[in-house]
Design a protein around this motif. Structure first.
Motif, PDB file in Angstrom:
ATOM      1  N   VAL A  23     -72.663   7.154  66.809  1.00 49.64           N
ATOM      2  CA  VAL A  23     -72.165   6.170  66.210  1.00 49.64           C
ATOM      3  C   VAL A  23     -72.981   5.043  65.796  1.00 49.64           C
ATOM      4  CG1 VAL A  23     -70.337   4.267  66.435  1.00 49.64           C
ATOM      5  CG2 VAL A  23     -69.741   6.554  66.887  1.00 49.64           C
ATOM      6  N   LEU A  34     -65.817   4.769  58.883  1.00 50.05           N
ATOM      7  CA  LEU A  34     -66.068   5.320  60.249  1.00 50.05           C
ATOM      8  C   LEU A  34     -64.812   5.348  61.252  1.00 50.05           C
ATOM      9  CD1 LEU A  34     -67.864   6.402  62.564  1.00 50.05           C
ATOM     10  CD2 LEU A  34     -68.395   4.048  63.173  1.00 50.05           C
ATOM     11  N   THR A  38     -62.660   8.384  62.638  1.00 52.45           N
ATOM     12  CA  THR A  38     -62.412   8.707  64.096  1.00 52.45           C
ATOM     13  C   THR A  38     -60.954   8.513  64.344  1.00 52.45           C
ATOM     14  OG1 THR A  38     -63.065   6.390  64.497  1.00 52.45           O
ATOM     15  CG2 THR A  38     -64.772   7.858  64.811  1.00 52.45           C
TER      16      THR A  38
ATOM     17  N   SER B  23     -69.213  15.951  62.029  1.00 52.37           N
ATOM     18  CA  SER B  23     -68.487  14.978  61.005  1.00 52.37           C
ATOM     19  C   SER B  23     -68.888  13.608  61.114  1.00 52.37           C
ATOM     20  CB  SER B  23     -67.004  15.209  60.956  1.00 52.37           C
ATOM     21  OG  SER B  23     -66.331  14.007  61.184  1.00 52.37           O
ATOM     22  N   ILE B  24     -68.980  13.372  62.330  1.00 55.52           N
ATOM     23  CA  ILE B  24     -69.570  11.897  62.587  1.00 55.52           C
ATOM     24  C   ILE B  24     -71.142  11.686  62.112  1.00 55.52           C
ATOM     25  CG2 ILE B  24     -69.763   9.992  64.388  1.00 55.52           C
ATOM     26  CD1 ILE B  24     -67.409  10.995  65.496  1.00 55.52           C
ATOM     27  N   SER B  28     -73.055   9.195  58.925  1.00 56.54           N
ATOM     28  CA  SER B  28     -74.015   8.056  59.310  1.00 56.54           C
ATOM     29  C   SER B  28     -74.662   7.691  57.699  1.00 56.54           C
ATOM     30  CB  SER B  28     -75.248   8.572  60.132  1.00 56.54           C
ATOM     31  OG  SER B  28     -75.719   9.560  59.614  1.00 56.54           O
ATOM     32  N   ASN B 242     -64.542  10.017  70.251  1.00 59.25           N
ATOM     33  CA  ASN B 242     -63.664   8.810  69.674  1.00 59.25           C
ATOM     34  C   ASN B 242     -63.842   7.589  70.450  1.00 59.25           C
ATOM     35  OD1 ASN B 242     -61.599   8.112  67.964  1.00 59.25           O
ATOM     36  ND2 ASN B 242     -61.369  10.266  67.962  1.00 59.25           N
ATOM     37  N   SER B 245     -67.247   5.964  70.280  1.00 62.14           N
ATOM     38  CA  SER B 245     -67.353   5.314  68.780  1.00 62.14           C
ATOM     39  C   SER B 245     -66.462   3.929  68.733  1.00 62.14           C
ATOM     40  CB  SER B 245     -66.677   6.224  67.936  1.00 62.14           C
ATOM     41  OG  SER B 245     -65.914   5.533  66.847  1.00 62.14           O
TER      42      SER B 245
END
Lengths: 98, 460
Positions: A23, A34, A38, B23-24, B28, B242, B245
């Protein structure tokens, strides 16, 4: 401590820094997508919901709660992913290039 | 369980975990971001298919019905909400996700009451789940302005909150230590629900970006705890990614406001405002018409636009795009300066400007654009307030002292489009408005920008 729990704790210990690293690299430009992505991923709780709702051993109350949970997490998944995609479609770099 | 069947769902879970991480990672950069969404969908799909294949799952009918109902509610939500309502939608979506997690915890408790480690995990899941549910609903209400957005505070608020929290902790401890009487569990749930409401009540609209990020983190942590309760490592991985994040985003938001977590959650932003507003109310300001503004803009070489929540409220982003086009055609260099906490959720302004088709390479972060203000002829502030208040730099008595701000006061001319002289959400007066080089443009952001665009051709 049982072996199962020990392995799970190792997974946790590795997953947290991984998440922080991933992140940190996301540009502030994309912070809203984002968050909604999430948000959709946090609906992974659907896994637990299905296990309860479909379980053979659970009492009726638990099954009903499980079904409601499946509905709620599906709303979360569908809304989360669709809105993320809708937002990302709008980001473009150069003028005139659609 | 047969070996083969077990192997299939476990493989699906591993694919799902990998997809979620990728996926995360892909999110970016704007170039790969949509691939990221696809990977996320793929991951969730595999998680669901894998779970349905598990032998513990005996009946499918109700699960499929429940999913169809969920999809039928979720899809219109995502398509019908306007882009300015993204923060509300995210809050609402959080509420559903967290409620699901909380219900699973509840169902699991009634399926097989536990103590010890499993109950610890269940208790964390249930507290975070229910708390996030009501907190998200409250955040939704504040963002939608159904509930007053001003901080609601009363004397002894923190004492009440802390004693409720301690009481919940005691009940949780009781259930972990030994099987508790029937009333304990519902009381525990009730306290968690109540705590979520109390948590959001004192929080003002301007702090919503931090809070939404924090709620995201709680929802993730609830999933993670569920993973421990159900011995499911996919849940642990997705939940942990999660939670971290959401946590890191709220840390970024706090840094951008130079405030600590505890200050956002328990701080009393509301108390200083009355004195500050009264002190400066009588100072004169220079106001100008759309024609004047057009004149100034037409003769500028470099214009930096600073959007804030007011732009979102007025839906002014499309008119702003017209203004940008008109000025660019005249050879004016137009850039956008985005403060990290502008708007009601992290990155809110970027999404709205993208919706209006403004290319993202024109949008600049605070650190990158701040040195440019000294060379700018005009800084045009639209619906932003606290993030451009110079008091943050030097006035140690100001509640926002120390918050990094956009240096709009360094520009040749500052123009501020504002509805009236009412102070913003935080209720803090802004000395920027009283500077000699500042022109106040009073009116609705959308129609005012429209008038400037109309006046531009005549401005020579």
């Amino acid at each position: 401590m049982s072996n199962e729990i020990e392995v799970s704790l190792y997974v946790l210990v590795l997953a947290v820094p991984l998440g922080l690293e991933l992140v940190r690299r996301v540009s502030p430009l994309l912070h809203t997508p984002l968050m909604s992505l999430t948000n959709a991923i946090s609906a992974i709780s659907v896994v637990g919901a299905i296990l309860i709702a479909g379980s053979g051993t659970a009492p009726t109350l638990s099954k009903v709660l499980g079904c409601v949970a499946v509905t709620c997490s599906t709303i979360n998944i569908v809304a989360g992913f669709l809105i993320t995609d809708r937002m990302l479609k709008m980001f473009r770099k150069k003028e005139g290039s659609k | 369980m047969t070996e083969a069947a077990g192997g299939v769902w476990q493989a699906a879970y591993i694919v799902a975990a990998l997809s979620i991480v990728l996926s995360i990672k892909w999110l970016s950069s704007p170039v790969t971001a949509r691939r990221g969404v696809f990977a996320g969908e793929f991951g969730l799909l595999f998680a669901i298919i894998g779970t349905l294949l598990r032998q513990e799952v005996l009946s499918y009918e109700w699960i499929l019905v429940a999913m169809a109902v969920g999809a039928a509610i979720g899809a219109p939500l995502a398509y019908l909400m306007p882009m300015t309502a993204v923060p509300q939608l995210t809050a609402l979506s959080h509420a559903f996700g967290a409620f699901a997690a909380a219900l699973v915890g509840t169902a699991e408790y009634y399926r097989e009451p536990a103590t010890g480690f499993k109950m610890t995990a269940l208790a964390i899941e249930i507290v975070l789940g229910y708390l996030t549910t009501t907190a998200s609903v409250m955040a939704f209400g504040k963002l939608q302005e159904i509930i007053p957005t001003r901080p609601m505070t009363y004397r002894g608020q923190n004492v009440v909150n802390l004693s409720l929290f301690a009481f919940a902790l005691a009940l949780g401890g009781w259930m972990i230590y030994q099987p508790a009487p029937n009333w304990v569990f519902p009381a525990f749930v009730g306290l968690a629900l109540l705590f979520g409401v109390l948590l959001i009540m004192p929080i003002g609209g301007g702090d919503m970006p931090t809070v939404i990020a924090l709620l995201n983190s709680y929802a993730g942590a609830a999933c993670c705890a569920m993973g421990f309760a159900l011995e499911n490592r996919l849940l642990i991985i997705a939940g942990a990614v999660n939670a971290s994040s959401g946590f890191i985003l709220s840390v970024i938001m706090c840094k951008a406001m130079n405030r600590s977590f505890t200050n956002v959650l328990f701080g009393a932003f509301g108390q200083v405002q009355a004195g500050a507003a009264a002190k400066t109310a009588a100072k004169p300001v220079k106001s100008a018409t759309a024609e004047d503004a057009a004149q100034v803009l037409a003769s500028a070489r470099k214009v930096i636009i600073v959007p804030g929540y007011g732009m979102a409220v007025a839906q002014a982003q499309h008119k702003l795009r017209e203004l940008t086009d008109a000025l660019t055609k005249r050879g004016v260099d137009v850039e956008f300066a985005i403060h990290p906490v502008a708007g009601r959720m992290p990155g809110h302004m970027n999404v709205l400007l993208a919706e209006a088709d403004i290319p993202y390479d024109r949008l600049h972060e605070m650190e990158d654009i701040n040195p440019d203000f000294a060379e700018a002829d005009v800084a045009l502030v639209i619906g932003a307030n606290d993030v451009v208040n110079p008091a943050a730099r030097h006035d140690t008595t100001s509640p926002i002292y120390g918050m990094p701000i956009l240096d709009v006061d360094k520009a040749q001319t500052v123009m501020v489009i504002k509805r009236s002289m009412n102070p913003g959400f935080a209720g803090i007066d802004n000395e920027l408005y009283y500077m000699d080089r500042t022109l106040m443009l009073f009116g609705d952001a959308k129609s005012f920008v429209g008038e400037i665009v109309k006046a531009l051709p005549a401005a020579g």
